[in-house]
Design an enzyme around this catalytic site. Structure first.
Site, mmCIF file in Angstrom:
data_model
loop_
_atom_site.group_PDB
_atom_site.id
_atom_site.type_symbol
_atom_site.label_atom_id
_atom_site.label_comp_id
_atom_site.label_asym_id
_atom_site.label_seq_id
_atom_site.Cartn_x
_atom_site.Cartn_y
_atom_site.Cartn_z
ATOM 1 N N PRO A 100 0.808 -1.223 0.000
ATOM 2 C CA PRO A 100 0.000 0.000 0.000
ATOM 3 C C PRO A 100 0.842 1.276 0.000
ATOM 4 O O PRO A 100 0.345 2.343 -0.363
ATOM 5 C CB PRO A 100 -0.814 -0.110 1.299
ATOM 6 C CG PRO A 100 -0.791 -1.550 1.660
ATOM 7 C CD PRO A 100 0.520 -2.065 1.166
ATOM 8 N N GLU A 129 1.651 -8.522 8.525
ATOM 9 C CA GLU A 129 1.616 -7.088 8.794
ATOM 10 C C GLU A 129 2.599 -6.289 7.952
ATOM 11 O O GLU A 129 2.609 -5.075 7.996
ATOM 12 C CB GLU A 129 1.899 -6.829 10.288
ATOM 13 C CG GLU A 129 0.728 -7.181 11.191
ATOM 14 C CD GLU A 129 -0.520 -6.368 10.858
ATOM 15 O OE1 GLU A 129 -0.426 -5.141 10.743
ATOM 16 O OE2 GLU A 129 -1.586 -6.981 10.707
ATOM 17 N N ARG A 152 -0.345 -7.451 -21.732
ATOM 18 C CA ARG A 152 -1.117 -7.101 -22.924
ATOM 19 C C ARG A 152 -0.399 -6.067 -23.796
ATOM 20 O O ARG A 152 -0.763 -5.858 -24.946
ATOM 21 C CB ARG A 152 -2.520 -6.618 -22.546
ATOM 22 C CG ARG A 152 -2.553 -5.313 -21.794
ATOM 23 C CD ARG A 152 -3.924 -5.033 -21.213
ATOM 24 N NE ARG A 152 -4.968 -5.085 -22.221
ATOM 25 C CZ ARG A 152 -5.275 -4.086 -23.035
ATOM 26 N NH1 ARG A 152 -4.575 -2.953 -22.968
ATOM 27 N NH2 ARG A 152 -6.241 -4.187 -23.907
ATOM 28 N N ASP A 200 -6.604 2.650 -25.767
ATOM 29 C CA ASP A 200 -7.138 2.369 -24.439
ATOM 30 C C ASP A 200 -7.190 3.625 -23.587
ATOM 31 O O ASP A 200 -6.397 4.558 -23.769
ATOM 32 C CB ASP A 200 -6.241 1.344 -23.707
ATOM 33 C CG ASP A 200 -6.402 -0.054 -24.262
ATOM 34 O OD1 ASP A 200 -7.397 -0.300 -24.975
ATOM 35 O OD2 ASP A 200 -5.543 -0.897 -23.980
#
Length: 246
Positions: A89, A116, A154, A169
């Protein structure tokens, strides 16, 4: 490209890597996937890969030894330095630009943690990139790795049917993609814009650029702050803004 994944739950990847574009990419030899359980690299007789944090606190922390040894094993027979990517994160927010950057590499190694967190020495001395797929916390790094790997794969040459497929895209041009339509031309009274059936490719291209700009302004105006618009696009944007206020 070679992509190695180090995870405590390697079976999570079998379904994803065996379907759709990722499966086709392997069949075309554009990419080679390998998923390893880094518990197998633990020097602990119980195969433990985590321990209590120094200083106290809740939860367990991944120890450095298994991941360092796993990466060294994966790289010992090559002189090329891979990008070693930690999913967490605290990392850089993943973007299409980052996917394009990573797609130019020959070897990527993804580290998927649990518990953690990681021993800080893994961040400081082992990884080259820390990536987050959003401002939220997942149980582990596996789902984040799948997202990044799909976005990168991709973009590899020959993976998509047409090389220009990904160029239109959303985010590839800095703008959101324009609306798309297919048959029937009239579905329950909802009609395809006339310009798309006109056969005038110049007008179609202009319509698509305008709609892309309009959709970006309406849904993600923040993206416009980081792109350099042409004079023509600036005029279109003014028209779009004027129409919104009238």
């Amino acid at each position: 490209m070679k992509i190695d994944v180090l995870s405590l739950f390697p079976d999570m990847f079998s379904g994803v890597f065996g379907q759709s574009i990722l499966k086709k990419a392997q069949e075309k030899s554009a990419v080679q996937f390998q998923v390893l359980d880094f518990r197998e690299f633990s020097s602990n007789k119980h195969r433990n890969v985590d321990d209590y944090p120094y200083g106290g606190g809740a939860g367990m922390v991944l120890t450095p030894q298994p991941l360092f040894d796993a990466v060294e094993t994966l790289t010992k027979e090559t002189s090329e330095k891979p990008r070693i990517i930690l999913l967490c994160p605290q990392g850089e927010r993943f973007s299409q630009k980052k996917a394009e950057e990573l797609s130019k590499e020959k070897h990527l190694i993804f580290l998927c943690g649990h518990y953690e967190g990681y021993d800080e020495r893994i961040r400081e001395y082992l990884v080259t990139d820390e990536i987050s797929i959003g401002d939220y916390v997942l149980t582990g790094g596996e789902l984040g790795a799948m997202v990044v790997i799909d976005a990168v794969t991709r973009l590899l040459p020959g993976v998509l049917g047409k090389e220009e497929s990904h160029l239109q895209d959303s985010f590839s041009t800095g703008l959101l993609e324009h609306p798309q339509y297919t048959r029937p031309a009239d579905f329950r009274g909802m009609k395809v814009p006339d310009v798309l059936m006109s056969g005038n490719h110049k007008n179609i291209e202009e319509w698509r650029k305008k709609e892309s700009l309009k959709r970006t302004y309406e849904r993600r105006p923040d993206l416009l702050e980081s792109i350099e618009l042409t004079k023509e696009e600036e005029n279109w944007l003014r028209e779009i803004k004027d129409n919104k206020t009238t």
